[in-house]
Design a protein around this motif. Structure first.
Motif, PDB file in Angstrom:
ATOM      1  N   THR A  56      69.335  31.073  95.131  1.00  8.80           N
ATOM      2  CA  THR A  56      69.578  29.619  95.183  1.00  8.80           C
ATOM      3  C   THR A  56      68.428  28.939  95.941  1.00  8.80           C
ATOM      4  O   THR A  56      67.605  29.612  96.573  1.00  8.80           O
ATOM      5  CB  THR A  56      70.899  29.267  95.915  1.00  8.80           C
ATOM      6  N   THR A  96      79.057  24.726  98.072  1.00  9.62           N
ATOM      7  CA  THR A  96      78.650  25.791  97.149  1.00  9.62           C
ATOM      8  C   THR A  96      79.777  26.080  96.163  1.00  9.62           C
ATOM      9  O   THR A  96      80.946  25.783  96.423  1.00  9.62           O
ATOM     10  CB  THR A  96      78.292  27.117  97.862  1.00  9.62           C
ATOM     11  N   LYS A 150      75.859  29.249  92.994  1.00 10.64           N
ATOM     12  CA  LYS A 150      75.357  30.578  93.365  1.00 10.64           C
ATOM     13  C   LYS A 150      75.995  31.648  92.490  1.00 10.64           C
ATOM     14  O   LYS A 150      77.203  31.629  92.256  1.00 10.64           O
ATOM     15  CB  LYS A 150      75.630  30.839  94.856  1.00 10.64           C
TER      16      LYS A 150
END
Ligand code: TIU
Length: 225
Positions: A143, A75, A134
């Motif tokens: 997301t 991420t 994100k």
């Protein structure tokens, strides 16, 4: 090794039933702006060495996951270049001279496509590994992470990255509410603040593992090697 087998591994508050084929490695926000000297994190006065000690253990874990062909997901926290997904409250919070979207030492701060927003070279994603961009602290909010995990039959997560009490904790809590079992290797997560590192981990494993399990990456490596 049969990755669909379940291996009980040492953890707190009690052993974690590790099933490699159903377990994704979720590496949270190992971005240059948070970890590198001269980045946004250091510019705010933070000690990046507290985060950099996690790079080595994460590299070993990532190599083991890749060698077994298991699911890896990365991420990044950040925003659209037009800042359309940046809440005004997040932009002005902190009353800092430089805020998200402004030009920082590694390009525009926490803006997608800028050098500082990208993942550190030591843990750079392979083309086959999903990267979740994100806008918030949690990896699930706004997301497609939940869909990706469900479509791959993932029920467990090993959550690593930075920072322990912010994006790691938020993501573990979001995952827990969605029914995922989360194991957090303490050596693979970092905070700028030692006291938050300790308390961030204690909050996860307290009350019978209210959000998940805490252990050490060697317990996972022992199974995968
Ligand atoms: N990734 C993440 O934790 N974002 C943060 O802003 N963390 C802080 O500790 N500030």
């Amino acid at each position: 090794m049969d990755t669909s087998r379940t291996f009980p591994i040492a953890a707190e508050p009690y052993e974690f039933e590790f099933t490699p084929a159903k377990c994704a490695l979720l590496i949270i926000d190992m971005q240059r702006d948070f970890l590198e000297p001269g980045g946004f994190g250091e510019m705010l006065g933070n000690d990046v060495s507290q985060l950099r000690r996690t790079i080595g253990p994460n590299r070993l874990l990532l190599a083991a996951w890749r060698a077994r062909g298991l699911a890896v997901i990365h991420t990044r926290e950040g925003h659209r270049p037009d800042l359309g997904d940046l809440p005004p409250a997040k932009k002005i919070r902190g009353r800092s001279a430089s805020c998200i979207g402004d030009t920082g030492p590694m390009g525009r701060i926490l803006v997608r496509g800028e050098p500082g927003h990208d993942i550190i070279p030591e843990l750079y994603p392979l083309p086959s590994e999903p990267v979740i961009d994100k806008p918030g602290k949690g990896a699930f909010w706004a997301t497609d992470l939940h869909a990706i995990l469900q479509n791959r039959g993932i029920t467990q997560l090993v959550v690593t990255g930075v920072t322990t009490e912010v994006c790691v904790n938020t993501s573990v809590r979001e995952a827990n509410d969605r029914g995922f079992d989360c194991f957090v290797p303490s050596d693979c997560v970092g905070s700028y603040f030692p006291e938050f590192q300790e308390m961030g981990l204690r909050m996860i494993k307290a009350q019978g593992g209210i959000f998940g399990w805490v252990g050490h990456s060697t317990a996972l490596l022992d199974v995968l090697q």
